[in-house]
Design a protein around this motif. Structure first.
Motif, mmCIF file in Angstrom:
data_model
loop_
_atom_site.group_PDB
_atom_site.id
_atom_site.type_symbol
_atom_site.label_atom_id
_atom_site.label_comp_id
_atom_site.label_asym_id
_atom_site.label_seq_id
_atom_site.Cartn_x
_atom_site.Cartn_y
_atom_site.Cartn_z
ATOM 1 N N ALA A 272 -3.404 -0.185 -3.300
ATOM 2 C CA ALA A 272 -4.444 -0.740 -2.426
ATOM 3 C C ALA A 272 -5.838 -0.436 -2.959
ATOM 4 N N THR A 273 -6.009 0.763 -3.511
ATOM 5 C CA THR A 273 -7.302 1.135 -4.092
ATOM 6 C C THR A 273 -7.621 0.269 -5.307
ATOM 7 N N GLU A 274 -6.626 0.061 -6.158
ATOM 8 C CA GLU A 274 -6.830 -0.794 -7.327
ATOM 9 C C GLU A 274 -7.125 -2.230 -6.903
ATOM 10 N N LEU A 275 -6.418 -2.699 -5.891
ATOM 11 C CA LEU A 275 -6.619 -4.068 -5.416
ATOM 12 C C LEU A 275 -8.013 -4.239 -4.830
ATOM 13 N N GLU A 276 -8.500 -3.236 -4.121
ATOM 14 C CA GLU A 276 -9.862 -3.290 -3.594
ATOM 15 C C GLU A 276 -10.869 -3.483 -4.729
ATOM 16 N N GLY A 277 -10.673 -2.745 -5.832
ATOM 17 C CA GLY A 277 -11.569 -2.881 -6.973
ATOM 18 C C GLY A 277 -11.532 -4.276 -7.569
ATOM 19 N N ARG A 278 -10.335 -4.842 -7.686
ATOM 20 C CA ARG A 278 -10.210 -6.192 -8.243
ATOM 21 C C ARG A 278 -10.866 -7.222 -7.332
ATOM 22 N N LEU A 279 -10.729 -7.050 -6.023
ATOM 23 C CA LEU A 279 -11.349 -7.978 -5.085
ATOM 24 C C LEU A 279 -12.867 -7.886 -5.144
ATOM 25 N N LYS A 280 -13.390 -6.666 -5.223
ATOM 26 C CA LYS A 280 -14.840 -6.493 -5.309
ATOM 27 C C LYS A 280 -15.375 -7.119 -6.592
ATOM 28 N N ALA A 281 -14.629 -6.930 -7.684
ATOM 29 C CA ALA A 281 -15.079 -7.478 -8.967
ATOM 30 C C ALA A 281 -15.157 -8.995 -8.922
ATOM 31 N N ARG A 282 -14.258 -9.609 -8.169
ATOM 32 C CA ARG A 282 -14.232 -11.072 -8.080
ATOM 33 C C ARG A 282 -14.993 -11.604 -6.874
ATOM 34 N N LYS A 283 -15.514 -10.669 -6.064
ATOM 35 C CA LYS A 283 -16.204 -11.039 -4.817
ATOM 36 C C LYS A 283 -15.287 -11.888 -3.945
ATOM 37 N N ARG A 284 -14.086 -11.392 -3.760
ATOM 38 C CA ARG A 284 -13.073 -12.102 -2.996
ATOM 39 C C ARG A 284 -12.546 -11.239 -1.851
ATOM 40 N N SER A 285 -11.990 -11.899 -0.862
ATOM 41 C CA SER A 285 -11.213 -11.258 0.202
ATOM 42 C C SER A 285 -10.144 -12.259 0.599
ATOM 43 N N GLY A 286 -9.160 -11.805 1.342
ATOM 44 C CA GLY A 286 -8.059 -12.704 1.679
ATOM 45 C C GLY A 286 -7.498 -12.432 3.057
ATOM 46 N N LYS A 287 -6.850 -13.424 3.612
ATOM 47 C CA LYS A 287 -6.267 -13.301 4.949
ATOM 48 C C LYS A 287 -4.774 -12.989 4.925
ATOM 49 N N THR A 288 -4.089 -13.429 3.861
ATOM 50 C CA THR A 288 -2.634 -13.257 3.811
ATOM 51 C C THR A 288 -2.272 -12.096 2.891
ATOM 52 N N VAL A 289 -1.582 -11.115 3.442
ATOM 53 C CA VAL A 289 -1.123 -9.955 2.673
ATOM 54 C C VAL A 289 0.367 -10.124 2.404
ATOM 55 N N THR A 290 0.749 -9.982 1.142
ATOM 56 C CA THR A 290 2.157 -10.083 0.752
ATOM 57 C C THR A 290 2.588 -8.793 0.088
ATOM 58 N N ALA A 314 -9.594 -1.086 0.889
ATOM 59 C CA ALA A 314 -8.306 -0.437 0.624
ATOM 60 C C ALA A 314 -7.629 0.016 1.906
ATOM 61 N N ASP A 315 -8.401 0.516 2.870
ATOM 62 C CA ASP A 315 -7.817 1.025 4.117
ATOM 63 C C ASP A 315 -7.116 -0.088 4.890
ATOM 64 N N LEU A 316 -7.780 -1.249 5.011
ATOM 65 C CA LEU A 316 -7.176 -2.357 5.757
ATOM 66 C C LEU A 316 -5.982 -2.941 5.015
ATOM 67 N N ILE A 317 -6.096 -3.013 3.688
ATOM 68 C CA ILE A 317 -4.984 -3.527 2.886
ATOM 69 C C ILE A 317 -3.780 -2.612 3.002
ATOM 70 N N LEU A 318 -4.027 -1.300 2.921
ATOM 71 C CA LEU A 318 -2.933 -0.327 3.023
ATOM 72 C C LEU A 318 -2.275 -0.394 4.395
ATOM 73 N N GLU A 319 -3.065 -0.523 5.450
ATOM 74 C CA GLU A 319 -2.503 -0.592 6.798
ATOM 75 C C GLU A 319 -1.620 -1.826 6.949
ATOM 76 N N ALA A 320 -2.072 -2.961 6.396
ATOM 77 C CA ALA A 320 -1.276 -4.190 6.462
ATOM 78 C C ALA A 320 0.008 -4.053 5.656
ATOM 79 N N ALA A 321 -0.092 -3.425 4.471
ATOM 80 C CA ALA A 321 1.092 -3.224 3.632
ATOM 81 C C ALA A 321 2.073 -2.259 4.288
ATOM 82 N N ARG A 322 1.533 -1.237 4.954
ATOM 83 C CA ARG A 322 2.395 -0.271 5.655
ATOM 84 C C ARG A 322 3.217 -0.973 6.734
#
Length: 366
Positions: A272-290, A314-322
């Motif tokens: 989730a931490t790595e994914l947060e970095g990739r999203l920030k680098a691309r200036k992206r966010s998403g609604k669907t977590v897989t 990362a916190d929201l992504i991790l919570e959704a993944a959990r």
């Protein structure tokens, strides 16, 4: 090997310890010292490590606590993704001086198709050397490069003389290179797959090439076809500039299969931490977590949920993944887990010029 009519000249450029190197460049007091970009507390995760830290076994995705124990005097630095993106764009500008066929893989690496190049240089090897020099002059950072006839080979070549080096695998050297290569060094072959191949008597590229397509697909499923092709120097995927990603993700393959959700959650935190970095680098966010789960027998399972709001932290992504992880019991032990965000906050863009087609010019060597 690919036929002469399809030969291309591909460069894979990979920045050396990019995040950590930027921090050492911007802060001279960090130069020559072991540096980890990330958090050093109990919940912290290493996003990148300097070569001084790697000597002690510190690596990306390692927990900050373990990294601190592994490397005495390790200095933790908070990630600055906007800064890394700024430097990455400077490097991208250099690439575009030579070719429009540039496919970024992340902030710190990209493929370049220089079958034809804007400067009319006589070889891909010379182009790679000049690009690395230009990067150093403009940013003060070093890069490694691999040069060959396709992306698969160029990617492997770039690892051979890291850091601050390059390796060319010309057409006539492709077969000898692949035949003598240890199977665990094939790009995409992890520890578990390598062990499975060893059990089948496959230790080198020569061993792999002796296996039929039927044998490989029976043991490895669809990826068996990939192994059958690449060991023969065949990897037709073109360099694709200006690709608009439909999703952004990160994943981990484990050296040993995991059967407990508790252990998987620890890995998901790093992902989730790595994914947060990739999203920030691309200036992206998403609604669907897989959530992607690959079991020990290579069965693949995905679990998804679409949220009414965009996620990027990362916190929201991790919570959704959990939530997805505990949606149902695991079917078996797990060899890979990953998280992807789709339904991104971006409009579909037209692909860049040249995508899907490659101009071939064979009048100059590697």
């Amino acid at each position: 090997m690919e036929s002469a009519g399809t030969l291309r000249k591909i460069i894979h450029v990979d920045m050396d310890a990019f995040f950590a190197s930027v921090e050492q460049r911007d802060n001279p007091s960090l130069r020559g010292k072991p540096v980890a970009v990330g958090g050093g507390d109990k919940r912290g995760v290493v996003a990148a490590a300097s070569y001084e830290a790697r000597k002690y076994g510190v690596r990306s995705a390692m927990s900050g606590a373990l990294a601190g124990r592994s490397c005495p005097g390790l200095i933790f630095v908070k990630p600055r993704f906007e800064r890394y993106r700024e430097v990455s764009l400077q490097i991208r500008e250099i690439f575009l001086e030579y070719t429009d066929l540039v496919e970024p893989l992340s902030l710190d690496e990209a493929y370049l198709d220089v079958t034809e190049n804007k400067k009319g240089l006589p070889s891909a090897t010379l182009i790679a050397r000049e690009i690395r020099q230009r990067i150093f002059e403009k940013t003060g950072l070093t890069a490694s490069a691999g040069i060959s006839i396709n992306k698969f080979l160029a990617k492997m070549a770039s690892e051979i003389h890291k850091p601050n080096g390059q390796k060319t695998i010309p057409p006539e050297a492709v077969e000898p290179f692949l035949m003598s290569l240890e199977i665990r060094k094939f790009h995409g072959v992890g520890r578990v797959t390598a062990e499975k191949m060893h059990a089948l008597g496959i230790f080198t590229g020569a061993d792999l090439k002796r296996r039929s397509l039927e044998e490989l697909t029976s043991h490895f499923g669809k990826v068996g076809n990939h192994y059958f092709q690449v060991v023969r120097g065949i990897h037709p995927s073109p360099v694709q500039p200006s690709r608009v990603p439909k999703s952004v993700g990160a994943e981990r393959t484990f050296s040993e299969n995991l059967s407990s959700e508790v252990f998987l959650l620890e890995r998901l935190q790093a992902i989730a931490t790595e994914l947060e970095g990739r999203l920030k680098a691309r200036k992206r966010s998403g609604k669907t977590v897989t959530l992607k789960i690959k079991y020990s027998d290579f069965r693949l399972q995905t679990r998804s949920k679409t949220h009414p709001y965009y996620l990027a932290s990362a916190d929201l992504i991790l919570e959704a993944a959990r939530e997805l992880l505990y949606q149902e019991p695991l079917q078996d032990s797990v060899r890979l887990i990953g998280i992807a965000l789709s339904n991104l906050n971006t409009e579909k863009e037209k692909t860049g010029p040249g995508e899907g087609s490659v101009s071939v010019q064979l009048s100059f060597g590697f």
